[in-house]
Design an enzyme around this catalytic site. Sequence first.
Site, mmCIF file in Angstrom:
data_model
loop_
_atom_site.group_PDB
_atom_site.id
_atom_site.type_symbol
_atom_site.label_atom_id
_atom_site.label_comp_id
_atom_site.label_asym_id
_atom_site.label_seq_id
_atom_site.Cartn_x
_atom_site.Cartn_y
_atom_site.Cartn_z
ATOM 1 N N ASP A 1 -5.696 2.636 2.436
ATOM 2 C CA ASP A 1 -6.323 1.742 3.138
ATOM 3 C C ASP A 1 -6.464 2.202 4.603
ATOM 4 O OD1 ASP A 1 -6.513 0.434 0.866
ATOM 5 O OD2 ASP A 1 -5.555 -1.598 1.748
ATOM 6 N N ARG B 1 -13.308 1.677 -5.545
ATOM 7 C CA ARG B 1 -12.907 2.167 -4.117
ATOM 8 C C ARG B 1 -12.371 3.388 -3.894
ATOM 9 N NH1 ARG B 1 -9.438 -3.086 -2.162
ATOM 10 N NH2 ARG B 1 -10.820 -4.698 -2.634
ATOM 11 N N ASP C 1 0.827 -1.239 -0.031
ATOM 12 C CA ASP C 1 -0.115 -0.120 -0.054
ATOM 13 C C ASP C 1 0.706 1.289 0.031
ATOM 14 O OD1 ASP C 1 -2.232 -1.491 0.234
ATOM 15 O OD2 ASP C 1 -2.229 -1.724 2.190
#
Length: 330
Positions: A169, A222, A142
């Site tokens: 995230d 997302r 990430d």
Amino acid sequence: MNMKRTFIGLAAASVVAAGVTVVVGSYGSYETKVSARPVAAAAPESSPVGYASMNGGTTGGTGGTTVTATNASQFNQYVTGTGRYVIQVNGNISLSGMQKIGSNKTIIGVGTSGRITGGGLNFDGSRNVIVRNLSFTGAGDDAINIQDSSANIWIDHNDLSNANDGLLDIKRGSDFITVSWNRFHDHDKTALIGHSDGNASQDRGHLRVTYVHNWFQGTNQRHPRVRFANPVHVVNNYYSNIGSYGTASTMGAGVFVDRNYYENVRRPTSIQEGDSDEGNIRESGNHLVGSGAIVTRNPGSVAAVPYSYSGEPGTSVKGTVTAGAGVGKL
């Protein structure tokens, strides 16, 4: 010079927006009605708005030692230090993995030179951290991972692209987070809230996040995808050329989709993705150009945003965000 703009904060005014917007695009017509008046164009905040302004506020390393990091070794030393630091990133910091971030830190790029490449930032129980004015690209995992009850985090005016997994995230009980004025581009799974369908016991009642004045540019899905949290506030963001969907609410989450600008977005919202149960969406004042209709579900079950806020009409969001999002705009 930074100028504080009252957009979302505990002392701000009530909701304001445009009167009636009718948009006709390739997916037909959509009408939304919001009363009141427009407001002035936005300017960068000097302190966070939305959820990160709550729970005592988010001040980062303010009042601590100001240092400059020009390589990974220096960066690790300062971000894991026990004291308060304002860490100026000058040049490229090449990370080999996920770099743990301690509490009470401000990490800020110098001009447009501050870059994080190769790895990402890992918030694991971190509290009171600000990340501003940095470019993130090429992370092996990430770009930014916020987990394990991290709280009071402000992610502002960054440029994020091309990570191996997520760009941002937020999961495992983290809370009181604001994501503002960032540019997300060249990526698939962009911004996640809640990592799995089986984590209700840790996540329900937490994961409170404000997304405001971000630019999701040519990304796929997302923006964010939400589980369990109620409410998440998605307000005054610009979505352009989105491949799959804009914002998804799943696993009973409640998301308020509020005065965003959607351009060439087939599905601005979604109430079910993958194997997840459906979530709930309330919407108001969104502006659609060449985009599908906004899907809502059980809007009355989406909790009220727990701060007063004012903002701009959806029709003006594109100009504001494209002028102000990303690095070098402070």
